[in-house]
Design an enzyme around this catalytic site. Structure first.
Site, PDB file in Angstrom:
ATOM      1  CG  HIS A 239      -3.577  -1.538  -6.829  1.00 26.07           C
ATOM      2  ND1 HIS A 239      -3.942  -0.348  -5.973  1.00 26.07           N
ATOM      3  CD2 HIS A 239      -3.574  -2.826  -6.102  1.00 26.07           C
ATOM      4  CE1 HIS A 239      -4.303  -1.250  -4.772  1.00 26.07           C
ATOM      5  NE2 HIS A 239      -3.784  -2.485  -4.836  1.00 26.07           N
TER       6      HIS A 239
ATOM      7  CD  GLU B  40      -3.765   2.685  -6.317  1.00 29.22           C
ATOM      8  OE1 GLU B  40      -4.629   1.835  -6.434  1.00 29.22           O
ATOM      9  OE2 GLU B  40      -2.703   2.413  -5.809  1.00 29.22           O
TER      10      GLU B  40
ATOM     11  NE  ARG C 268      -4.199  -1.577   0.343  1.00 34.67           N
ATOM     12  CZ  ARG C 268      -4.254  -2.527  -0.362  1.00 34.67           C
ATOM     13  NH1 ARG C 268      -3.244  -3.038  -1.244  1.00 34.67           N
ATOM     14  NH2 ARG C 268      -5.280  -3.490  -0.222  1.00 34.67           N
TER      15      ARG C 268
END
Length: 288
Positions: free
Chosen positions: A246, A227, A199
């Site tokens: 991601h 994001e 993360r």
């Protein structure tokens, strides 16, 4: 169930709820529509966004499929590690941007993973899968994790000063916010690399960007503060940064494994057997 708009309508009469990403928290208002709910089986890893005290207070059990994601994320972290050691992002960037061959050949020192000092921050499921992979290739590993009791561990500062690659696998907790800030990043040796498939919470992105601008460090990142990553973000322009959107967990095999774990947990629940991946109220604060 991954349609927030349809969740409320689906709850009446539901005993077992299979969840994905993007759902609202299961608070009192939604739970009032689901008096028969007894099990929430989440296809992902973290359930913090979904689970509430009210859910547990009503006797609903929770399970998740995070174990299925450990292997693919660890493999991407390994691919990132090898790429940084061999300076592949810099070579790729030079050739894609039209650099002359002689200029493209220029890069900082390259290294093999054999006998490479690698620091792993967080002996999580994914962290342990990554440890297995890099150890199999001959790396010398150090671990920093205050909750790890079955492996030798180092203080974070000692790990940072002694590692050529630092791979982050820690959970999202109050104490892990910006675990790597400007002071910690400055401890890394020149030419070191940061691998983050966990993360962005764990790294001060501005401090990392400042180090990357100098060319002193390299980074491989699958996670970001914003994001989707904005098209004009400076990360996209730096030759010493490897980026993926991601997607580290998104293998075919991993998705199948997630489904199988959830189905197996449902079978165990219906048979009155113990759940293998249950999240209990006391565990929730320590889960990322």
């Amino acid at each position: 169930m991954d349609d927030p708009a349809g969740l409320a309508d689906a709850l009446p009469g539901t005993e077992i709820l299979v969840t994905g990403w993007g759902l609202p928290a299961l608070g009192a208002e939604l739970l009032d529509r689901a008096p028969n709910l007894r099990l929430v089986a989440h296809l992902g890893a973290s359930v913090k966004f979904l689970v509430t005290e009210e859910l547990f207070a009503r006797g609903v059990r929770v399970t998740q499929a995070g174990q299925a994601m450990a292997r693919p994320v660890a493999e991407v972290a390994l691919a990132f590690t090898l790429s940084l050691l061999h300076q592949l992002p810099r070579f790729d960037h030079a050739l894609h941007t039209g650099a002359r061959w002689a200029a493209a050949e220029q890069a900082p020192a390259r290294h093999e993973i054999l006998d490479c000092p690698i620091g792993v921050v967080g002996a999580s499921r994914t962290g342990r899968a990554y440890l297995d992979l890099v150890r199999a290739l001959g790396a010398r590993v150090s671990i920093s994790d205050p909750h790890c009791t079955d492996e030798p561990v180092l203080p974070l500062e000692d790990l940072l000063t002694s590692s050529r690659i630092v791979a982050l696998h820690a959970p999202v907790l109050p104490e892990t916010h910006h675990l790597l800030g400007a002071r910690e990043l400055a401890l890394l040796p020149d030419g070191a690399g940061v691998v983050n498939t966990a993360r962005s919470w764990l790294v001060d992105e501005r401090a990392l960007l400042a180090e990357l601008r100098t060319g002193r460090l390299d980074a491989a990142l699958d996670v970001f503060d914003d994001e989707p990553l904005p098209p004009d973000h400076e990360f996209r322009r730096l030759p010493n940064v490897l980026l993926t959107p991601h997607q580290a967990a998104g293998t075919v095999e991993g998705r199948v494994r997630q489904g199988r774990i959830v189905l197996a947990e449902i079978d165990r629940y219906r048979a009155g057997q113990p759940l293998r991946h249950e999240v209990t109220p006391d565990q929730l604060p320590r889960i990322g």
